[in-house]
Design a protein around this motif. Structure first.
Motif, short mmCIF file in Angstrom:
data_model
loop_
_atom_site.label_atom_id
_atom_site.label_comp_id
_atom_site.label_asym_id
_atom_site.label_seq_id
_atom_site.Cartn_x
_atom_site.Cartn_y
_atom_site.Cartn_z
N MET A 170 -90.85 48.04 86.71
CA MET A 170 -90.35 48.34 88.06
C MET A 170 -89.20 49.34 87.97
O MET A 170 -89.13 50.31 88.73
CB MET A 170 -89.86 47.04 88.71
CG MET A 170 -89.30 47.24 90.09
SD MET A 170 -90.56 47.84 91.23
CE MET A 170 -89.56 48.16 92.67
N LEU A 180 -88.64 51.50 85.66
CA LEU A 180 -89.16 52.81 85.29
C LEU A 180 -89.90 53.47 86.46
O LEU A 180 -89.85 54.67 86.63
CB LEU A 180 -90.09 52.68 84.08
CG LEU A 180 -89.95 53.82 83.08
CD1 LEU A 180 -88.56 53.87 82.52
CD2 LEU A 180 -90.96 53.67 81.97
N ALA A 181 -90.58 52.64 87.25
CA ALA A 181 -91.28 53.18 88.42
C ALA A 181 -90.29 53.79 89.40
O ALA A 181 -90.54 54.84 89.99
CB ALA A 181 -92.10 52.07 89.09
N ASN A 234 -89.05 56.93 88.01
CA ASN A 234 -90.14 57.90 88.13
C ASN A 234 -90.20 58.48 89.53
O ASN A 234 -90.36 59.69 89.71
CB ASN A 234 -91.44 57.18 87.78
CG ASN A 234 -92.59 58.12 87.64
OD1 ASN A 234 -92.56 59.03 86.83
ND2 ASN A 234 -93.59 57.94 88.47
#
Lengths: 193, 160
Positions: free
Chosen positions: A134, A136-137, A140
């Protein structure tokens, strides 16, 4: 003087040896190139260092992730799919709204004098229990917001996407949309450890 | 009955295979250059998270790896089932990172040291607590360029 015949070396087995080596390297090779999201960490805070001056609230885009992987963006719950557009609106402030970051006129090569949200900062804070995927999302999506904005302005100005620009042009675009994602000092708020 | 005719003497000769080794060597060199041997034996399970905005790690010699994940089955008895850090071939704690970074930096050439990148290869299901500990340790060790290792995913992967 008798002419001596030069003996030819039989090179037929060379191919076999080379094949053997080739197969060895074929077997051991791993072609996966390492990819990932590159970030700079802030330098460590020294004890005797003065705390940085407070940043005005309109210049900060606050993103919190809790231990249940839920997002709180500017004190509003938000789905991850909306984060990119919200971040883009914050960074660009297209309508010059009062609660979004202030703009300053900046001289940029290739572009002339353009309004830039110089002090805009995205502040990201997560809980110790947040899932890594989450986190990293979210990183991103924030990266994607910057990438899209840079691409848009590159296409408008140079008719090319950002990654096809020369390094000078890229630097100019980066001056208009500098990437500033700050990660707050870790705090443990709410939930499991 | 001469079903099988004798080959005529004037037929086309054998194909010249002298260039075969050259071709094979060319392939060989390609694989030798592009190959990366696995340097460490993995002791933790790292299923990488997915992302779309990826950049490539260019120079392998500048990269130091930190692995994070649940220990593999054969190590679970001795190291538990909580996510652990692996540095080189060993399990480690966040306190070990600072000396590990210093050691890795020492092994680099001097002008390359500022370019050192630490790649965090962590399992997607890790809690952020252990990652935060690593990040704080890296800050103390002045290793500020980091890379969250991830693999290419599609946008639809985000159904949180």
């Amino acid at each position: 003087m008798a002419k001596r015949d030069i003996q030819e070396v039989n090179a037929g087995s060379m191919a076999d040896i080379a094949f053997l080596l080739l197969i060895f390297f074929l077997m051991t090779t791993t072609m996966d190139t390492d990819t990932g999201l590159t970030r700079m960490l802030p330098p460590p805070v020294l004890d005797d260092q003065e705390p940085p001056p407070p940043i005005r609230e309109r210049n900060v885009f606050e993103v919190l992730i809790n231990a249940q992987n839920q997002l709180l963006v500017e004190r509003q719950p938000m789905a991850l799919s909306q984060l990119r557009d919200a971040a883009k609106e914050f960074i660009e402030n297209p309508l010059n709204l009062d609660h979004l970051p202030a703009k300053e006129m900046v001289d940029v090569p290739f572009f002339g004098t353009v309004p830039v949200t110089t002090n805009a900062v995205i502040s990201l804070q997560n809980d110790r229990g947040t899932q890594y995927q989450m986190y990293l999302a979210v990183q991103n999506e924030l990266q994607a917001a910057y990438t899209e904005l840079r691409d848009e302005i590159s296409r408008r100005q140079f008719n090319r996407p950002y990654r096809d620009l020369t390094s000078d042009e890229q630097a100019a675009v980066r001056q208009i949309y500098p990437q500033r994602i700050s990660e707050a000092e870790p705090r443990n708020f709410g939930g499991r450890n | 009955m001469a079903k099988f005719k004798k080959k005529k003497k004037g037929g086309s000769g054998a194909i010249n295979t002298a260039s075969l080794p050259d071709i094979v060597f060319m392939l060989l060199f390609f694989f030798m250059v592009s190959t990366t041997m696995k340097e460490v034996e993995m002791k933790v399970i790292t299923r990488l998270p997915e992302a779309t905005e990826l950049s490539r790690l260019e120079r392998k010699s500048l990269v130091t790896y930190i692995y994070v994940g649940v220990p593999m089955r054969q190590y679970q008895r001795s190291h538990g089932t909580e996510p652990r850090i692996q540095l080189n071939d060993q399990f480690a704690t966040p306190e070990d990172i600072q000396s590990f970074i210093a050691q890795e930096r020492e092994a680099m050439r001097e002008h390359e040291r500022p370019l050192m990148t630490v790649s965090i290869k962590a399992d997607y299901d890790c809690p952020m607590g252990i990652i935060t500990d690593i990040k704080q340790a890296l800050r103390r060790a002045q290793a500020l360029r980091i890379n969250y290792s991830a693999r290419q995913g599609d946008d639809l992967a985000y159904n949180f």
